[in-house]
Design a protein around this motif. Structure first.
Motif, mmCIF file in Angstrom:
data_model
loop_
_atom_site.group_PDB
_atom_site.id
_atom_site.type_symbol
_atom_site.label_atom_id
_atom_site.label_comp_id
_atom_site.label_asym_id
_atom_site.label_seq_id
_atom_site.Cartn_x
_atom_site.Cartn_y
_atom_site.Cartn_z
ATOM 1 N N ASP A 104 0.846 -1.184 0.000
ATOM 2 C CA ASP A 104 0.000 0.000 0.000
ATOM 3 C C ASP A 104 0.886 1.240 0.000
ATOM 4 O OD1 ASP A 104 -3.243 0.209 0.592
ATOM 5 O OD2 ASP A 104 -2.153 2.067 1.014
ATOM 6 N N SER A 105 0.345 2.329 -0.534
ATOM 7 C CA SER A 105 1.109 3.579 -0.571
ATOM 8 C C SER A 105 0.871 4.424 0.686
ATOM 9 C CB SER A 105 0.725 4.389 -1.820
ATOM 10 O OG SER A 105 -0.654 4.714 -1.780
ATOM 11 N N HIS A 135 5.682 -0.627 1.797
ATOM 12 C CA HIS A 135 5.157 0.718 1.579
ATOM 13 C C HIS A 135 5.648 1.201 0.222
ATOM 14 C CE1 HIS A 135 5.399 5.242 2.511
ATOM 15 N NE2 HIS A 135 4.158 4.938 2.173
ATOM 16 N N SER A 136 4.760 1.159 -0.759
ATOM 17 C CA SER A 136 5.151 1.547 -2.120
ATOM 18 C C SER A 136 3.910 1.732 -2.974
ATOM 19 C CB SER A 136 6.030 0.461 -2.740
ATOM 20 O OG SER A 136 6.372 0.790 -4.070
ATOM 21 N N ARG A 137 4.090 2.455 -4.063
ATOM 22 C CA ARG A 137 3.050 2.515 -5.086
ATOM 23 C C ARG A 137 3.252 1.309 -6.006
ATOM 24 N NH1 ARG A 137 0.663 7.224 -6.595
ATOM 25 N NH2 ARG A 137 1.174 6.879 -8.791
ATOM 26 N N ASP A 140 5.564 1.703 -9.013
ATOM 27 C CA ASP A 140 6.999 1.745 -8.704
ATOM 28 C C ASP A 140 7.539 0.343 -8.423
ATOM 29 O OD1 ASP A 140 6.953 4.516 -8.936
ATOM 30 O OD2 ASP A 140 6.531 4.812 -6.810
#
Length: 197
Positions: A104-105, A135-137, A140
């Protein structure tokens, strides 16, 4: 949760052909209590009623299991846009041998999952090397070859319009893998717009 709602959960799991282990019912109960507690200071969900939580978070998350073959195997699964852990956390509670990745972002939502794992799931024997919280989009992460085309199952629930969701999620699916987009019943327009993709 009230006893009547735990009984309702138990019967509902049975209808999905899921064994209602006492430990699983306890974890689901703790998940509800912890989510409500965190929700007082961190916006995780609008669903706070016990029965709604069971229906819209637990049972809805588990509803896709009939689409998943070889559940008894050690599947690698990624949940794109997991929020507070739905749908993959309830699935992992039932299938602890899966290797799961929750993405999840929004960091505060992942903080809830980490806290819940540390506080409850470790004590029930859920292995730390079977869960990864990132924790990432998605866009990406999809260009990183550690994650790209690396999952037996990619799952996402209520994240984006279907054509967009397909573009976000398909890069993670390995050859012969599956992508499950959990959507509402009113999806005709989205399906039509997704045909080219």
């Amino acid at each position: 949760m009230e006893e009547v709602n735990i009984s309702y959960l138990e019967k509902s799991l049975s209808k999905l052909d899921i064994e209602s282990k006492e430990s699983n019912l306890e974890i689901f109960n703790n998940l509800y209590k912890e989510l409500i507690l965190w929700n007082e200071h961190t916006n995780l969900t609008r669903i706070i009623d016990e029965r709604d939580f069971i229906d819209k978070h637990i049972l809805d998350s588990l509803s896709c299991i009939k689409s998943i073959e070889k559940k008894e195997k050690e599947l690698k699964i990624i949940d794109i846009g997991t929020g507070a852990g739905f749908p993959l956390l309830p699935l992992w509670i039932i299938f602890p041998h899966w290797k799961i990745t929750l993405v999840d972002s929004v960091k505060k939502k992942l903080n809830f999952i980490e806290s819940f794992y540390d506080k409850y799931m470790k004590s029930y024997g859920y292995k730390e090397n079977n869960i990864s919280i990132i924790h990432s989009r998605a866009e990406d992460l999809a260009i990183d070859f550690v994650y790209r085309e690396n999952y037996d199952l990619v799952i996402s629930r209520a994240v984006a319009y279907l054509p967009t969701l397909i573009e976000l999620c398909m890069p993670f699916v390995k050859v012969n893998g599956i992508f499950i987009a959990m959507k509402s019943f009113e999806i005709e327009e989205e399906l039509k717009d997704s045909k080219k993709i």
